[in-house]
Design an enzyme around this catalytic site. Structure first.
Site, PDB file in Angstrom:
ATOM      1  N   ASN A 215       0.878  -1.169   0.000  1.00  0.00           N
ATOM      2  CA  ASN A 215       0.000   0.000   0.000  1.00  0.00           C
ATOM      3  C   ASN A 215       0.914   1.218   0.000  1.00  0.00           C
ATOM      4  OD1 ASN A 215      -1.931   1.927   0.448  1.00  0.00           O
ATOM      5  ND2 ASN A 215      -2.846   0.926   2.227  1.00  0.00           N
TER       6      ASN A 215
ATOM      7  N   ARG B 223      -2.566  -2.132  -3.646  1.00  0.00           N
ATOM      8  CA  ARG B 223      -3.785  -1.369  -3.473  1.00  0.00           C
ATOM      9  C   ARG B 223      -3.731  -0.149  -4.389  1.00  0.00           C
ATOM     10  NH1 ARG B 223      -6.163   0.601   1.846  1.00  0.00           N
ATOM     11  NH2 ARG B 223      -8.153   1.359   1.131  1.00  0.00           N
TER      12      ARG B 223
ATOM     13  N   HIS C  23     -13.080   3.205  -0.869  1.00  0.00           N
ATOM     14  CA  HIS C  23     -13.137   2.288   0.284  1.00  0.00           C
ATOM     15  C   HIS C  23     -13.821   0.975  -0.081  1.00  0.00           C
ATOM     16  CE1 HIS C  23     -12.965   5.741   3.476  1.00  0.00           C
ATOM     17  NE2 HIS C  23     -11.756   5.216   3.273  1.00  0.00           N
TER      18      HIS C  23
ATOM     19  N   HIS D 238     -17.601   2.875   6.956  1.00  0.00           N
ATOM     20  CA  HIS D 238     -16.155   2.865   7.176  1.00  0.00           C
ATOM     21  C   HIS D 238     -15.790   4.236   7.733  1.00  0.00           C
ATOM     22  CE1 HIS D 238     -11.886   1.788   6.299  1.00  0.00           C
ATOM     23  NE2 HIS D 238     -11.813   3.092   6.454  1.00  0.00           N
ATOM     24  N   LEU D 239     -15.496   4.274   9.031  1.00  0.00           N
ATOM     25  CA  LEU D 239     -15.177   5.545   9.685  1.00  0.00           C
ATOM     26  C   LEU D 239     -13.738   5.492  10.196  1.00  0.00           C
ATOM     27  CD1 LEU D 239     -18.487   5.871  11.804  1.00  0.00           C
ATOM     28  CD2 LEU D 239     -18.076   6.600   9.439  1.00  0.00           C
TER      29      LEU D 239
ATOM     30  N   ARG E 134     -10.829  16.011   5.698  1.00  0.00           N
ATOM     31  CA  ARG E 134     -11.592  16.360   4.489  1.00  0.00           C
ATOM     32  C   ARG E 134     -12.976  16.859   4.860  1.00  0.00           C
ATOM     33  NH1 ARG E 134     -10.772  10.790   1.785  1.00  0.00           N
ATOM     34  NH2 ARG E 134      -8.547  10.657   2.141  1.00  0.00           N
TER      35      ARG E 134
ATOM     36  N   ASP F 259      -7.770  13.733  14.773  1.00  0.00           N
ATOM     37  CA  ASP F 259      -7.968  12.460  15.461  1.00  0.00           C
ATOM     38  C   ASP F 259      -9.198  12.554  16.364  1.00  0.00           C
ATOM     39  OD1 ASP F 259      -7.795  10.303  17.406  1.00  0.00           O
ATOM     40  OD2 ASP F 259      -5.763   9.986  16.662  1.00  0.00           O
TER      41      ASP F 259
ATOM     42  N   GLY G 152     -11.040   2.893  11.982  1.00  0.00           N
ATOM     43  CA  GLY G 152     -10.519   3.241  13.311  1.00  0.00           C
ATOM     44  C   GLY G 152     -11.574   3.785  14.271  1.00  0.00           C
TER      45      GLY G 152
ATOM     46  N   GLY H  50     -15.042   3.651  13.711  1.00  0.00           N
ATOM     47  CA  GLY H  50     -16.158   2.699  13.747  1.00  0.00           C
ATOM     48  C   GLY H  50     -15.871   1.486  14.617  1.00  0.00           C
TER      49      GLY H  50
ATOM     50  N   ASN I  34     -13.530   1.388  17.154  1.00  0.00           N
ATOM     51  CA  ASN I  34     -13.050   1.668  18.519  1.00  0.00           C
ATOM     52  C   ASN I  34     -13.887   2.626  19.352  1.00  0.00           C
ATOM     53  OD1 ASN I  34     -10.571   0.116  18.310  1.00  0.00           O
ATOM     54  ND2 ASN I  34      -9.967   1.638  16.795  1.00  0.00           N
TER      55      ASN I  34
ATOM     56  N   GLU J 211      -8.339  -4.904   5.002  1.00  0.00           N
ATOM     57  CA  GLU J 211      -8.254  -4.668   3.566  1.00  0.00           C
ATOM     58  C   GLU J 211      -7.098  -5.449   2.939  1.00  0.00           C
ATOM     59  OE1 GLU J 211      -8.524  -0.607   4.973  1.00  0.00           O
ATOM     60  OE2 GLU J 211      -9.495  -0.103   3.083  1.00  0.00           O
TER      61      GLU J 211
HETATM   62  P1  ADP Z   1      -7.091   5.169   7.991  1.00  0.00           P
HETATM   63  O1  ADP Z   1      -8.383   5.692   7.463  1.00  0.00           O
HETATM   64  O2  ADP Z   1      -5.949   6.106   7.791  1.00  0.00           O
HETATM   65  O3  ADP Z   1      -6.811   3.735   7.638  1.00  0.00           O
HETATM   66  P2  ADP Z   1      -7.958   4.241  10.565  1.00  0.00           P
HETATM   67  O4  ADP Z   1      -9.077   3.466   9.975  1.00  0.00           O
HETATM   68  O5  ADP Z   1      -6.913   3.496  11.305  1.00  0.00           O
HETATM   69  O6  ADP Z   1      -7.257   5.208   9.554  1.00  0.00           O
HETATM   70  O7  ADP Z   1      -8.607   5.313  11.553  1.00  0.00           O
HETATM   71  C1  ADP Z   1      -7.790   6.223  12.209  1.00  0.00           C
HETATM   72  C2  ADP Z   1      -8.660   7.110  13.064  1.00  0.00           C
HETATM   73  O8  ADP Z   1      -9.422   6.307  13.982  1.00  0.00           O
HETATM   74  C3  ADP Z   1      -7.851   8.026  13.961  1.00  0.00           C
HETATM   75  O9  ADP Z   1      -7.551   9.219  13.314  1.00  0.00           O
HETATM   76  C4  ADP Z   1      -8.778   8.266  15.104  1.00  0.00           C
HETATM   77  O10 ADP Z   1      -9.556   9.404  14.789  1.00  0.00           O
HETATM   78  C5  ADP Z   1      -9.732   7.097  15.102  1.00  0.00           C
HETATM   79  N1  ADP Z   1      -9.671   6.281  16.337  1.00  0.00           N
HETATM   80  C6  ADP Z   1      -8.853   5.249  16.626  1.00  0.00           C
HETATM   81  N2  ADP Z   1      -9.126   4.774  17.864  1.00  0.00           N
HETATM   82  C7  ADP Z   1     -10.149   5.507  18.364  1.00  0.00           C
HETATM   83  C8  ADP Z   1     -10.908   5.521  19.578  1.00  0.00           C
HETATM   84  N3  ADP Z   1     -10.677   4.659  20.562  1.00  0.00           N
HETATM   85  N4  ADP Z   1     -11.874   6.437  19.705  1.00  0.00           N
HETATM   86  C9  ADP Z   1     -12.143   7.323  18.737  1.00  0.00           C
HETATM   87  N5  ADP Z   1     -11.489   7.361  17.572  1.00  0.00           N
HETATM   88  C10 ADP Z   1     -10.513   6.471  17.372  1.00  0.00           C
END
Ligand code: ADP
Length: 376
Positions: free
Chosen positions: A7, A66, A155, A183-184, A216, A258, A306, A308, A310, A358
């Site tokens: 990637n 990818r 995505h 996908h968040l 974005r 973040d 990330g 969605g 966590n 992925e």
């Molecule tokens: P990418 O889209 O770059 O692959 P990810 O899917 O890993 O990124 O998502 C990263 C984002 O997930 C981080 O910027 C953060 O905002 C969010 N994140 C990760 N862990 C948590 C959590 N416990 N609570 C809220 N947001 C989280």
């Protein structure tokens, strides 16, 4: 077969090595053998050299790449030859922030590992089933048919993977269900998957459309962009930067891209951070409502990425006002600490968290392309 998954981004090269085979796919026993990243990449071939150093020269049988934009030309994963390489290059105008970096990875890897099959797996491909009414913008016909100004969606690898996992948990096929996948992550999108096919998704011509994201803006009236260019004399290149990297959670909150930081700041009562979180959740909720309408209901809502995966808090806030359409979170399972696929709402619309994988899907598609077996 050992598959190296690459990637390649603007300054980093992420890699995985997966062991997979048709029987391993059948019982989901594919093995992750190695994973890592090379940061601050300036030369892709040097980066590949360090990948193999990190892999202790582990031999691989094929490479899966990818690729963000496949336009309407690539509707499935394909073996890369010179023509495909040129095709990815031609699509760089549609994804100037992604395809050139993906292509640099392809070119370097094909030079570095010339004897191996290389496969391109596209983020857009899963959405090739979008009906015309979902992908057309309201522009004149020739802009759609001649200039290719339409919605493509992104995505797709993640939406495809998590919807497949959901069906697998039920011992059924994706084609049996109507699903809404969210996908968040840093980038965010929602997808409506009707009986196995993507029929709508929130990202469009580029990954800028739709939800509020880390940096974005998501949906913005095109008139506002024109206003900035025509009346505020902002240069188009600056507006591109504004929309891609200075907006979203970062821009609204002034805190960070973040979600963890923004949530923490919102808890202190900060007005901008509170607004950023509310706008984020409101948009996701709106798209879920829209896709319930598009599919005349859904069997399940799936969270990944990330945020969605966590953030129980964001999932709860997204689902807050969706009870009337059959979405009810189970508080205990939503807040339980787990990294596994899990159900967090019983119904009538099931709610699930499915961590995305992925790279595994890229490895599997690479194998399928080589063995010429159908893609799932
Ligand atoms: P990418 O889209 O770059 O692959 P990810 O899917 O890993 O990124 O998502 C990263 C984002 O997930 C981080 O910027 C953060 O905002 C969010 N994140 C990760 N862990 C948590 C959590 N416990 N609570 C809220 N947001 C989280």
């Amino acid at each position: 077969m050992k598959i190296l998954v690459l990637n390649s981004g603007s300054s980093s090269l992420k890699f995985d090595v997966w062991e997979t085979s048709p029987s391993m796919i059948a019982d989901s026993s594919d093995l992750l053998l190695a994973q890592g990243a090379v940061e601050r990449v300036t030369n892709m071939e040097d980066a590949l050299t360090s990948v193999f150093r990190k892999l202790h020269q582990m031999p691989v049988d094929a490479v899966g790449h990818r690729i963000v934009h496949g336009g309407d030309r690539y509707q499935t994963s394909v073996l890369i030859d010179d023509q495909v390489e040129a095709g990815i290059n031609a699509l760089s105008v549609l994804a100037p922030l992604h395809n050139p970096h993906n292509l640099a990875g392809v070119r370097a890897a094909r030079r570095y590992l010339p004897g191996l099959p290389h496969v391109a797996v596209f983020d857009t491909a899963f959405h090739h089933t979008l009906p015309m009414h979902a992908y057309a913008y309201g522009l004149p016909w020739s802009y759609l048919t001649e200039k290719g100004i339409r919605r493509y969606g992104f995505h797709g690898i993640s939406h495809r993977y998590v919807s497949w996992r959901f069906a697998e948990h039920h011992g059924r096929k994706r084609a049996d269900y109507k699903l809404i996948t969210c996908h968040l992550g840093n980038g965010c999108s929602v997808c409506a998957i009707e009986y196995g096919k993507s029929i709508d998704t929130s990202m469009g011509f580029t990954p800028l459309e739709g939800l509020l994201m880390g940096t974005r803006a998501g949906d913005v009236d095109a008139g506002a962009i024109l206003h900035l260019i025509m009346h505020e004399q902002q240069a188009p290149a600056d507006v591109l930067k504004l929309l891609n990297s200075q907006s979203g959670l970062r821009g609204l909150s002034g805190v960070s891209n973040d979600m963890r930081d923004v949530l923490a700041k919102a808890k202190t009562g900060d007005e901008r951070a509170t607004l950023a979180v509310e706008t984020f959740c409101y948009r996701v909720r709106k798209y879920i409502g829209a896709y319930m309408a598009a599919m005349d209901g859904a069997d399940a809502l799936i969270f990944t990425g990330g945020i969605g995966e966590n953030s129980a808090e964001i999932r709860a806030r997204v689902c807050e006002k969706l009870g009337h359409i059959g979405i009810h979170l189970d508080k205990a399972s939503n807040t339980a600490n787990s990294r596994e696929d899990r159900q967090i709402g019983k119904g009538p619309v099931e709610v699930w968290v499915v961590p995305t994988e992925e790279e595994l899907l890229i490895a599997r598609d690479t194998l399928r392309c080589i063995l010429k077996i159908p893609h799932e």
